[in-house]
Design a protein around this motif. Sequence first.
Motif, PDB file in Angstrom:
ATOM      1  N   PHE A  80       0.419  -1.343  -0.037  1.00 56.78           N
ATOM      2  CA  PHE A  80      -0.113   0.021  -0.500  1.00 56.78           C
ATOM      3  C   PHE A  80       0.768   1.410   0.059  1.00 56.78           C
ATOM      4  O   PHE A  80       1.772   1.406   0.863  1.00 56.78           O
ATOM      5  N   SER A  81       0.351   2.207  -1.187  1.00 61.77           N
ATOM      6  CA  SER A  81       1.080   3.034  -1.127  1.00 61.77           C
ATOM      7  C   SER A  81       0.900   4.679  -0.177  1.00 61.77           C
ATOM      8  O   SER A  81      -0.639   4.959  -1.169  1.00 61.77           O
ATOM      9  N   PRO A  82       0.898   5.493   0.264  1.00 59.13           N
ATOM     10  CA  PRO A  82      -0.041   6.508   0.854  1.00 59.13           C
ATOM     11  C   PRO A  82      -0.221   7.318  -0.882  1.00 59.13           C
ATOM     12  O   PRO A  82       0.751   7.339  -0.706  1.00 59.13           O
ATOM     13  N   LEU A  83      -1.619   8.330   0.181  1.00 56.04           N
ATOM     14  CA  LEU A  83      -1.361   8.894  -1.106  1.00 56.04           C
ATOM     15  C   LEU A  83      -1.893   8.398  -2.388  1.00 56.04           C
ATOM     16  O   LEU A  83      -3.317   8.387  -2.895  1.00 56.04           O
ATOM     17  N   GLY A 109       6.512  13.321   8.090  1.00 64.22           N
ATOM     18  CA  GLY A 109       7.689  12.474   9.127  1.00 64.22           C
ATOM     19  C   GLY A 109       7.937  11.866   8.069  1.00 64.22           C
ATOM     20  O   GLY A 109       9.282  10.905   8.656  1.00 64.22           O
ATOM     21  N   VAL A 110       7.701  10.987   7.586  1.00 67.07           N
ATOM     22  CA  VAL A 110       7.986   9.926   7.059  1.00 67.07           C
ATOM     23  C   VAL A 110       9.055   9.760   5.587  1.00 67.07           C
ATOM     24  O   VAL A 110       9.512   8.851   4.837  1.00 67.07           O
ATOM     25  N   GLY A 111       9.047  11.345   5.321  1.00 74.01           N
ATOM     26  CA  GLY A 111      10.093  11.771   3.956  1.00 74.01           C
ATOM     27  C   GLY A 111       9.123  11.337   2.819  1.00 74.01           C
ATOM     28  O   GLY A 111       9.819  11.875   1.771  1.00 74.01           O
ATOM     29  N   LEU A 112       7.490  11.498   2.936  1.00 73.06           N
ATOM     30  CA  LEU A 112       6.940  11.793   1.949  1.00 73.06           C
ATOM     31  C   LEU A 112       6.793  13.336   1.479  1.00 73.06           C
ATOM     32  O   LEU A 112       6.944  14.018   1.568  1.00 73.06           O
ATOM     33  N   GLU A 113       7.513  12.955   0.110  1.00 77.78           N
ATOM     34  CA  GLU A 113       7.529  14.534  -0.835  1.00 77.78           C
ATOM     35  C   GLU A 113       6.370  14.410  -1.269  1.00 77.78           C
ATOM     36  O   GLU A 113       5.569  13.843  -2.640  1.00 77.78           O
ATOM     37  N   LEU A 114       5.654  15.467  -1.590  1.00 74.64           N
ATOM     38  CA  LEU A 114       4.404  16.592  -1.717  1.00 74.64           C
ATOM     39  C   LEU A 114       4.159  17.530  -2.567  1.00 74.64           C
ATOM     40  O   LEU A 114       5.566  18.482  -2.438  1.00 74.64           O
ATOM     41  N   SER A 115       4.668  17.485  -3.509  1.00 71.58           N
ATOM     42  CA  SER A 115       4.181  18.793  -4.612  1.00 71.58           C
ATOM     43  C   SER A 115       3.916  19.990  -3.823  1.00 71.58           C
ATOM     44  O   SER A 115       1.941  19.500  -3.911  1.00 71.58           O
ATOM     45  N   PRO A 116       4.113  21.491  -3.934  1.00 70.75           N
ATOM     46  CA  PRO A 116       3.659  22.693  -3.446  1.00 70.75           C
ATOM     47  C   PRO A 116       2.388  23.145  -4.854  1.00 70.75           C
ATOM     48  O   PRO A 116       1.644  23.473  -4.070  1.00 70.75           O
ATOM     49  N   GLU A 118       5.953  16.307 -14.711  1.00 76.76           N
ATOM     50  CA  GLU A 118       6.436  17.347 -13.472  1.00 76.76           C
ATOM     51  C   GLU A 118       6.149  16.525 -11.812  1.00 76.76           C
ATOM     52  O   GLU A 118       4.428  15.374 -11.875  1.00 76.76           O
ATOM     53  N   LEU A 119       6.907  15.907 -10.909  1.00 74.02           N
ATOM     54  CA  LEU A 119       6.386  14.992  -9.832  1.00 74.02           C
ATOM     55  C   LEU A 119       5.404  15.984  -8.853  1.00 74.02           C
ATOM     56  O   LEU A 119       5.333  17.030  -8.752  1.00 74.02           O
ATOM     57  N   LEU A 120       3.779  14.812  -8.369  1.00 71.33           N
ATOM     58  CA  LEU A 120       3.297  15.234  -8.053  1.00 71.33           C
ATOM     59  C   LEU A 120       3.609  14.841  -6.071  1.00 71.33           C
ATOM     60  O   LEU A 120       2.918  14.958  -5.866  1.00 71.33           O
ATOM     61  N   PHE A 121       3.836  13.405  -6.550  1.00 74.23           N
ATOM     62  CA  PHE A 121       4.711  12.981  -4.850  1.00 74.23           C
ATOM     63  C   PHE A 121       5.678  11.911  -5.386  1.00 74.23           C
ATOM     64  O   PHE A 121       5.231  10.929  -6.209  1.00 74.23           O
ATOM     65  N   ALA A 122       6.591  11.624  -4.490  1.00 78.21           N
ATOM     66  CA  ALA A 122       7.234  10.181  -4.049  1.00 78.21           C
ATOM     67  C   ALA A 122       7.501   9.956  -2.836  1.00 78.21           C
ATOM     68  O   ALA A 122       7.291  10.717  -2.068  1.00 78.21           O
ATOM     69  N   VAL A 123       6.802   8.887  -2.479  1.00 83.70           N
ATOM     70  CA  VAL A 123       6.721   7.601  -1.694  1.00 83.70           C
ATOM     71  C   VAL A 123       8.023   7.010  -0.953  1.00 83.70           C
ATOM     72  O   VAL A 123       8.304   6.004  -1.769  1.00 83.70           O
ATOM     73  N   PRO A 124       8.362   7.443  -0.156  1.00 86.94           N
ATOM     74  CA  PRO A 124       9.885   6.002   0.642  1.00 86.94           C
ATOM     75  C   PRO A 124       9.925   4.959   0.457  1.00 86.94           C
ATOM     76  O   PRO A 124       8.391   4.849   0.897  1.00 86.94           O
ATOM     77  N   ARG A 125      10.215   4.049   0.009  1.00 83.91           N
ATOM     78  CA  ARG A 125      10.053   2.373   0.012  1.00 83.91           C
ATOM     79  C   ARG A 125       9.654   2.109   1.457  1.00 83.91           C
ATOM     80  O   ARG A 125       9.151   1.020   2.150  1.00 83.91           O
ATOM     81  N   LEU A 175       9.136   5.428  -4.933  1.00 84.33           N
ATOM     82  CA  LEU A 175       7.735   5.627  -5.994  1.00 84.33           C
ATOM     83  C   LEU A 175       6.910   7.495  -6.095  1.00 84.33           C
ATOM     84  O   LEU A 175       6.915   7.226  -4.852  1.00 84.33           O
ATOM     85  N   ARG A 176       7.544   6.703  -7.680  1.00 82.31           N
ATOM     86  CA  ARG A 176       7.157   8.278  -8.123  1.00 82.31           C
ATOM     87  C   ARG A 176       5.724   8.601  -9.121  1.00 82.31           C
ATOM     88  O   ARG A 176       5.748   7.476  -9.390  1.00 82.31           O
ATOM     89  N   MET A 177       5.231   9.260  -8.259  1.00 84.24           N
ATOM     90  CA  MET A 177       4.044   9.793  -9.223  1.00 84.24           C
ATOM     91  C   MET A 177       4.016  11.557 -10.061  1.00 84.24           C
ATOM     92  O   MET A 177       3.816  11.831  -9.461  1.00 84.24           O
ATOM     93  N   VAL A 178       3.650  10.822 -11.361  1.00 86.71           N
ATOM     94  CA  VAL A 178       4.529  12.172 -12.414  1.00 86.71           C
ATOM     95  C   VAL A 178       3.211  12.104 -13.069  1.00 86.71           C
ATOM     96  O   VAL A 178       2.677  11.223 -13.420  1.00 86.71           O
ATOM     97  N   ALA A 179       2.649  13.321 -13.389  1.00 88.52           N
ATOM     98  CA  ALA A 179       2.032  14.187 -14.445  1.00 88.52           C
ATOM     99  C   ALA A 179       2.378  13.632 -15.199  1.00 88.52           C
ATOM    100  O   ALA A 179       2.845  13.237 -16.229  1.00 88.52           O
ATOM    101  N   THR A 180       1.055  13.045 -16.440  1.00 88.18           N
ATOM    102  CA  THR A 180       1.265  12.437 -18.428  1.00 88.18           C
ATOM    103  C   THR A 180       0.264  13.294 -19.141  1.00 88.18           C
ATOM    104  O   THR A 180       0.546  13.438 -20.136  1.00 88.18           O
ATOM    105  N   GLN A 181      -0.213  14.539 -18.212  1.00 91.25           N
ATOM    106  CA  GLN A 181      -0.781  15.353 -19.190  1.00 91.25           C
ATOM    107  C   GLN A 181      -0.692  16.963 -18.659  1.00 91.25           C
ATOM    108  O   GLN A 181      -0.777  16.365 -17.007  1.00 91.25           O
TER     109      GLN A 181
END
Length: 467
Positions: A43-46, A70-77, A102-109, A261-267
């Motif tokens: 399961f990936s948060p977000l 706190g867990v280092g999840l990177e969320l785009s501003p 563009e990166l939307l968010f990145a979740v540390p493993r 794991l990175r979620m990026v925009a495709t359009q």
Amino acid sequence: MAAPAKRARVGGCPSVAAPCPAPRVARAPLPASGPGRGHVTSFSPLAAAGPSGGEPRGDAVAGFLRWCAGVGLELSPKVAVTRQGTVAGYGMVALESVQPGELLFAVPRSALLSPHTCSISGLLERERGALQSLSGWVPLLLALLHELQAPASPWSPYIALWPELGRLEHPMFWPEEERLRLLKGTGVPEAVEKDLVNIRSEYYSIVLPFMEAHSDLFSPAVRSLELYRQLVALVMAYSFQEPLEEDDDEKEPNSPLMDSLRMVATQPIPKGHEIFNTYGQMANWQLIHMYGFAEPYPDNTNDTADIQMVTVRDAALQGTKDETERLLLCERWDFLCKLDMVGEEGAFVIGREEVLTEEELATTLKVLCMSPEEFRAYEERPGWGEEEREEDGLAIINIPKLQESWRQLLRDSILLTLQTYATDLKTEQDLLGNKEVYAQLSWREQQALQVRYGQKMILHHLLELTS
């Protein structure tokens, strides 16, 4: 298939984003086939947060976002998790325009909830052999069961944003009478029944004995078949899979990007729009089976209708005049089985613009419509089935040009298939055409109607082409 990917919400419904760099994995309905070897389900948060029903207690979102930081999840501003401007419940909305790539968010493993990161990972690894099952999901489900009841679980803020388990809309939670009444003929009731049988078997033969053997780790509150079914549905709808290296000599050093794991925009995503995540190319019956919703007609360009393989056989048997012809036809069916073109539980899959099982359907029509002399020559020829694949192609636009016997057999098969539904196409059209009546239908009735109608439109179009 060249059709575009089907759309679905980041938190649970339609998509303009895709995970990167992990590849998309098409998943079969659980539990007959699960992740299997070479995949880890987690399961990936977000990516899995955002309930489709019910509202979290208190300030769960704020607590969840603090936990993410706190867990280092990177969320785009440029994005926010909110209820404002979303389809249902919590979702992700663009605060500014977002461009492709563009990166939307990145979740540390380390933040993923999986058998390898949960609080009982060591135990699950030691008992791995005893936890093997058809689904391959038992370790993850046990991890969820443990973390769900552990007061100090590191994932508690994330779990607080799960959908309310008692309000999941998957057909497996519908009363059997309602499931049959609304989805008869679609293939969903049969798929659900297989799921329920396998889930029950898996629970009582593997999961419950394991929890009872480790009762200090699993409270009586989580030793429940109903809760296990609910978590199966949650995994079906919200988990993801990624390939793992299996052999040491094939492993390569992980690049820095692979540490998360990175979620990026495709359009392009305009400011104020909700952001969605792909569910892959799925027909409406698969969407309602796995996620509890369907797309309204004609939005789902990946929708399909099935003609059961045995239905074609039955249609052919209807045309036999005596026992001799019947035996000859059964012999041809056995030949097709040996050729791996048909099976007792298989189906020919028809899309809006193509036959997805083109070779199988063309070969079946050809063989079942042969004269006895043609069949003997075809059967005895060395290398049958290999030379004529291109010649045996069956494109939908070419159906009117088929031999009359082929078209008649296909037509009879379609008519038999349409008889399996509880209602006809006109009934569905009348319901969809009356907005007031449609609005009075329950959520389940509306979703089931969309599944039935989409399938019948495909079948009726095919029927017209055989005339």
